[in-house]
Design a protein around this motif. Sequence first.
Motif, PDB file in Angstrom:
ATOM      1  N   ARG A  74     -17.072 -25.267 -13.800  1.00  0.00           N
ATOM      2  CA  ARG A  74     -16.208 -25.407 -12.612  1.00  0.00           C
ATOM      3  C   ARG A  74     -15.736 -24.055 -12.109  1.00  0.00           C
ATOM      4  NH1 ARG A  74     -11.924 -29.414 -15.210  1.00  0.00           N
ATOM      5  NH2 ARG A  74     -12.129 -27.760 -16.772  1.00  0.00           N
ATOM      6  N   LEU A  75     -15.657 -23.080 -13.022  1.00  0.00           N
ATOM      7  CA  LEU A  75     -15.203 -21.746 -12.610  1.00  0.00           C
ATOM      8  C   LEU A  75     -16.225 -21.062 -11.700  1.00  0.00           C
ATOM      9  CD1 LEU A  75     -13.749 -20.491 -16.019  1.00  0.00           C
ATOM     10  CD2 LEU A  75     -12.517 -21.509 -14.074  1.00  0.00           C
ATOM     11  N   LEU A  76     -17.443 -21.572 -11.674  1.00  0.00           N
ATOM     12  CA  LEU A  76     -18.488 -20.981 -10.828  1.00  0.00           C
ATOM     13  C   LEU A  76     -18.584 -21.660  -9.466  1.00  0.00           C
ATOM     14  CD1 LEU A  76     -21.335 -20.503 -13.487  1.00  0.00           C
ATOM     15  CD2 LEU A  76     -19.659 -18.828 -12.685  1.00  0.00           C
ATOM     16  N   ASP A  77     -17.717 -22.632  -9.231  1.00  0.00           N
ATOM     17  CA  ASP A  77     -17.739 -23.292  -7.922  1.00  0.00           C
ATOM     18  C   ASP A  77     -17.297 -22.335  -6.817  1.00  0.00           C
ATOM     19  OD1 ASP A  77     -18.694 -25.754  -8.667  1.00  0.00           O
ATOM     20  OD2 ASP A  77     -16.716 -26.644  -8.982  1.00  0.00           O
ATOM     21  N   GLY A  78     -16.251 -21.550  -7.098  1.00  0.00           N
ATOM     22  CA  GLY A  78     -15.702 -20.707  -6.025  1.00  0.00           C
ATOM     23  C   GLY A  78     -15.210 -21.585  -4.890  1.00  0.00           C
ATOM     24  N   PRO A  79     -15.430 -21.144  -3.654  1.00  0.00           N
ATOM     25  CA  PRO A  79     -14.995 -21.960  -2.514  1.00  0.00           C
ATOM     26  C   PRO A  79     -15.955 -23.106  -2.215  1.00  0.00           C
ATOM     27  CG  PRO A  79     -16.022 -19.941  -1.745  1.00  0.00           C
ATOM     28  CD  PRO A  79     -15.955 -19.833  -3.245  1.00  0.00           C
ATOM     29  N   GLY A  80     -17.136 -23.119  -2.881  1.00  0.00           N
ATOM     30  CA  GLY A  80     -18.123 -24.153  -2.612  1.00  0.00           C
ATOM     31  C   GLY A  80     -18.318 -25.073  -3.813  1.00  0.00           C
ATOM     32  N   ARG A  81     -19.573 -25.504  -4.002  1.00  0.00           N
ATOM     33  CA  ARG A  81     -19.898 -26.379  -5.118  1.00  0.00           C
ATOM     34  C   ARG A  81     -21.148 -25.853  -5.796  1.00  0.00           C
ATOM     35  NH1 ARG A  81     -18.677 -31.768  -5.199  1.00  0.00           N
ATOM     36  NH2 ARG A  81     -19.904 -31.753  -7.128  1.00  0.00           N
ATOM     37  N   LEU A  82     -21.041 -25.541  -7.086  1.00  0.00           N
ATOM     38  CA  LEU A  82     -22.174 -25.039  -7.857  1.00  0.00           C
ATOM     39  C   LEU A  82     -23.353 -26.013  -7.799  1.00  0.00           C
ATOM     40  CD1 LEU A  82     -23.355 -22.999  -9.956  1.00  0.00           C
ATOM     41  CD2 LEU A  82     -22.289 -24.426 -11.727  1.00  0.00           C
ATOM     42  N   ALA A  83     -23.076 -27.313  -7.975  1.00  0.00           N
ATOM     43  CA  ALA A  83     -24.148 -28.300  -8.035  1.00  0.00           C
ATOM     44  C   ALA A  83     -24.879 -28.459  -6.700  1.00  0.00           C
ATOM     45  CB  ALA A  83     -23.581 -29.654  -8.467  1.00  0.00           C
ATOM     46  N   LEU A  84     -24.210 -28.053  -5.599  1.00  0.00           N
ATOM     47  CA  LEU A  84     -24.831 -28.172  -4.281  1.00  0.00           C
ATOM     48  C   LEU A  84     -25.505 -26.871  -3.844  1.00  0.00           C
ATOM     49  CD1 LEU A  84     -22.042 -30.191  -2.406  1.00  0.00           C
ATOM     50  CD2 LEU A  84     -24.145 -31.052  -3.471  1.00  0.00           C
ATOM     51  N   GLY A  85     -25.453 -25.854  -4.708  1.00  0.00           N
ATOM     52  CA  GLY A  85     -26.073 -24.578  -4.362  1.00  0.00           C
ATOM     53  C   GLY A  85     -25.210 -23.682  -3.521  1.00  0.00           C
ATOM     54  N   THR A  86     -23.899 -23.988  -3.435  1.00  0.00           N
ATOM     55  CA  THR A  86     -22.999 -23.177  -2.605  1.00  0.00           C
ATOM     56  C   THR A  86     -21.909 -22.510  -3.437  1.00  0.00           C
ATOM     57  OG1 THR A  86     -21.593 -25.110  -2.177  1.00  0.00           O
ATOM     58  CG2 THR A  86     -23.377 -24.669  -0.605  1.00  0.00           C
ATOM     59  N   GLY A  87     -22.080 -22.470  -4.763  1.00  0.00           N
ATOM     60  CA  GLY A  87     -21.085 -21.869  -5.628  1.00  0.00           C
ATOM     61  C   GLY A  87     -21.270 -20.373  -5.742  1.00  0.00           C
ATOM     62  N   LEU A  88     -20.511 -19.765  -6.663  1.00  0.00           N
ATOM     63  CA  LEU A  88     -20.613 -18.321  -6.880  1.00  0.00           C
ATOM     64  C   LEU A  88     -21.978 -17.936  -7.433  1.00  0.00           C
ATOM     65  CD1 LEU A  88     -17.077 -17.608  -8.383  1.00  0.00           C
ATOM     66  CD2 LEU A  88     -17.853 -17.306  -6.011  1.00  0.00           C
ATOM     67  N   VAL A  89     -22.597 -18.839  -8.183  1.00  0.00           N
ATOM     68  CA  VAL A  89     -23.987 -18.667  -8.628  1.00  0.00           C
ATOM     69  C   VAL A  89     -24.821 -19.645  -7.827  1.00  0.00           C
ATOM     70  CG1 VAL A  89     -25.584 -18.897 -10.546  1.00  0.00           C
ATOM     71  CG2 VAL A  89     -23.319 -17.941 -10.955  1.00  0.00           C
ATOM     72  N   ARG A  90     -25.794 -19.126  -7.089  1.00  0.00           N
ATOM     73  CA  ARG A  90     -26.566 -19.982  -6.189  1.00  0.00           C
ATOM     74  C   ARG A  90     -28.013 -19.510  -6.142  1.00  0.00           C
ATOM     75  NH1 ARG A  90     -23.684 -19.140  -0.576  1.00  0.00           N
ATOM     76  NH2 ARG A  90     -21.841 -19.298  -1.921  1.00  0.00           N
ATOM     77  N   PRO A  91     -28.916 -20.339  -5.643  1.00  0.00           N
ATOM     78  CA  PRO A  91     -30.327 -19.915  -5.540  1.00  0.00           C
ATOM     79  C   PRO A  91     -30.470 -18.705  -4.633  1.00  0.00           C
ATOM     80  CG  PRO A  91     -30.077 -22.277  -5.164  1.00  0.00           C
ATOM     81  CD  PRO A  91     -28.692 -21.702  -5.158  1.00  0.00           C
ATOM     82  N   HIS A  92     -31.377 -17.816  -5.005  1.00  0.00           N
ATOM     83  CA  HIS A  92     -31.639 -16.672  -4.133  1.00  0.00           C
ATOM     84  C   HIS A  92     -33.091 -16.728  -3.688  1.00  0.00           C
ATOM     85  CE1 HIS A  92     -34.045 -14.317  -7.034  1.00  0.00           C
ATOM     86  NE2 HIS A  92     -33.273 -14.874  -7.945  1.00  0.00           N
ATOM     87  N   ARG A  93     -33.369 -16.124  -2.544  1.00  0.00           N
ATOM     88  CA  ARG A  93     -34.691 -16.255  -1.931  1.00  0.00           C
ATOM     89  C   ARG A  93     -35.577 -15.044  -2.165  1.00  0.00           C
ATOM     90  NH1 ARG A  93     -34.138 -21.339  -2.174  1.00  0.00           N
ATOM     91  NH2 ARG A  93     -32.348 -22.137  -0.990  1.00  0.00           N
ATOM     92  N   SER A  94     -35.080 -14.048  -2.864  1.00  0.00           N
ATOM     93  CA  SER A  94     -35.883 -12.848  -3.096  1.00  0.00           C
ATOM     94  C   SER A  94     -36.991 -13.158  -4.097  1.00  0.00           C
ATOM     95  CB  SER A  94     -34.997 -11.725  -3.651  1.00  0.00           C
ATOM     96  OG  SER A  94     -35.802 -10.650  -4.099  1.00  0.00           O
TER      97      SER A  94
END
Length: 518
Positions: free
Chosen positions: A9-29
Motif C-alpha cells: 500500500r505504501l507504493l500506491d502514492g496518489p494512484g493505485r499500484l494494482a492499476l499501474g498508476t502507483g509509485l512503481v509502475r510499468p515503464h516503456r523503455s
Amino acid sequence: MVDNADDARLLDGPGRLALGTGLVRPHRSPRGLVLVTSRDGQPGTWGADAVLHRLTPLGDGEGADVLLGLAGTEAGSREEAAELARRLGGLPLALNTVGRYLEAVGQRPTRFRDAGETATFAEFRASLDDGGAFPHAGTATALAGIWRMSLDLLTERGHRCVRPLLEVLANFADAPVPLILVDPAVLGEDEAFEGVSGAEIWDTLQALAGLGLVDLAAASGVDTVTLHPLVRDAHRSPGRYALNVRLLDKAARSDETGTPEDAERWPLWSALTPHAVHALNYGGGSDDDGLFLGTWGAADLVARSLTAQGQLSQARRLLEELVPRLGGILGDDHTDTITARHNLAGVLDDQGHHDKARTIYENILTILDENHPYTLTIRHNLAGVLHHPDHLDTARTIYEDVLTTRRKTLGEHHPATLSTRHNLASVLDEQGHHDRARTIYENILTIRRDTFGEHHPETLSTRHNLAVVLHGQGHHDLAAAEMDAVFAARWRVLGPEHPNTLSTQKWLGTINAARGKP
C-alpha cells in the motif's frame, strides 16, 4: 530496485499500484527494469503488468553448501548439514542465521562456551527437534521479526484470525494438513474465532500463502495447507490442543471421509493419519484424560483405514498405544475399550498371530453377556481365528450358530449376515463341500454386485473365493479367467502391494500351474 516492499500500500502514492498508476509502475523503455522484492506474492496486489517470480526454498544440497560455507566442516559432515538444512525448510535467512551462529561458536575455545550451546549441525538439529523452536535467543531474533511483521501486516489488512489460525495449524503434525481439518463450524466454537466466517478463514489462508507462510496445494485429490517448518515451530500453542482434537474428531466422523474401508476415500484417510498419530502422542503423553479420550475415536478409525489398506504394522502400533490407556481410564469392560481390543485382535489375526488374537477374543467374550450387541461380532471373528485346518469343525459350528441368529435378527441381506455366510462358505470349501460353497458365493456375489458394484473390495473378495472354489471343482480355465480379472481389479483398487492383491496373485499362479501353464 525496491527492497522489502511487504506493505504494498505504501507504493500506491496518489494512484493505485494494482492499476499501474502507483509509485512503481510499468515503464516503456526497452532498457532496464524495475525489481521489487516482497513477501506479498498475490497477483492482485501488483497488477496485470507485473511479472511475479516466486523464490522457492533452497534444496538440501544448496542449503548444506550455505551452512558449510559459513560454519565449515568443523561443524559436521555434508550429510549432517543437509539434514539440518531440511529441518530449516531451506529458508535462506534461517540458513544464514544458523550458519553464522555455529561459525561464532566454533571460533571460540571450548572453555568459553556456555552450557547448552550447540556447536555442530547435528546438535543444532537435535535441539530444534527437542525444543520445537530456535534453541538460542540470538538465532531466533531475526526470524521472529519476520513472522511478526508478516502477521502484523495481515492483521492490518483485516485478517483478524490470522494468529489463532496459524497456532491451530502449527499444532497439527509436520505434514500437509487436509483442509477438512480446518472446519469453520468447529473453529467458530472457540472464542478466538468468534464471529469469523468460513469465507474469512479461506481469505486468511490465501493471504498466508501470498506471504509464503503456508502453501495451498492438492495431492492425490486432497486439498491441503502446509506450513513452513520454522513457522510451525514458532506458533505451536499447547493451549489450543483441545481445539485440534475437536477438529480431528469431526473430520474423522464426517460424510466426506466416509468409512475407513472405502478404498475411494483412502487418500483422505492417509492425509489424516499423521495428524491422528500426532494428536494421540500429545494426548497420550499428557495427564489430561479428556484430551486423550477426545483423540482415541479418530485414531481408532485411522487404524481401521490402515488395516483395510494392508498397512498392518502401522495399524497395530497405533492400536497397541490405544488399548492400555483406554483400559486404564475406562476399564476393560467399557464399550470403547472392547472396540479397540477387538480391532487390535483383527490386525493380529491378519498378521498371522492367531493365538494372540484368539486370546483377546475369548477374553472379551468372558466380559460380554449373550445379549450384548458385540457378542455376535466377537464370536464371528473368533471363528475366523479358528478357521485353520486343526479347528475347521469348531469354526463351522460357530459360524452356523451366528448365522442363524443374524438371519433372525438382521435379515438375509444385511452386510453382517452376508459376511458370516461368506466365511462359512470358505470353511465348507476347505472341508470339500465345493458345490455348497459355490452356491453360497454365487448368491452373495449377486447381492454384493447390486449393492456395491463390480469392483468394490467386498465384491472382489467374493469373486476371489468363488475362483478358488472353481479351481477346487476342477474348472481351472474358468477359475483362471475369474482370478485374473480379480487380480487386475485389486491391483487397480487396492494397489500392487496390498495383502489381498498378493493373495490373488499367488492363487493365480497356483491355478495356472494346474492348467499346465506355470
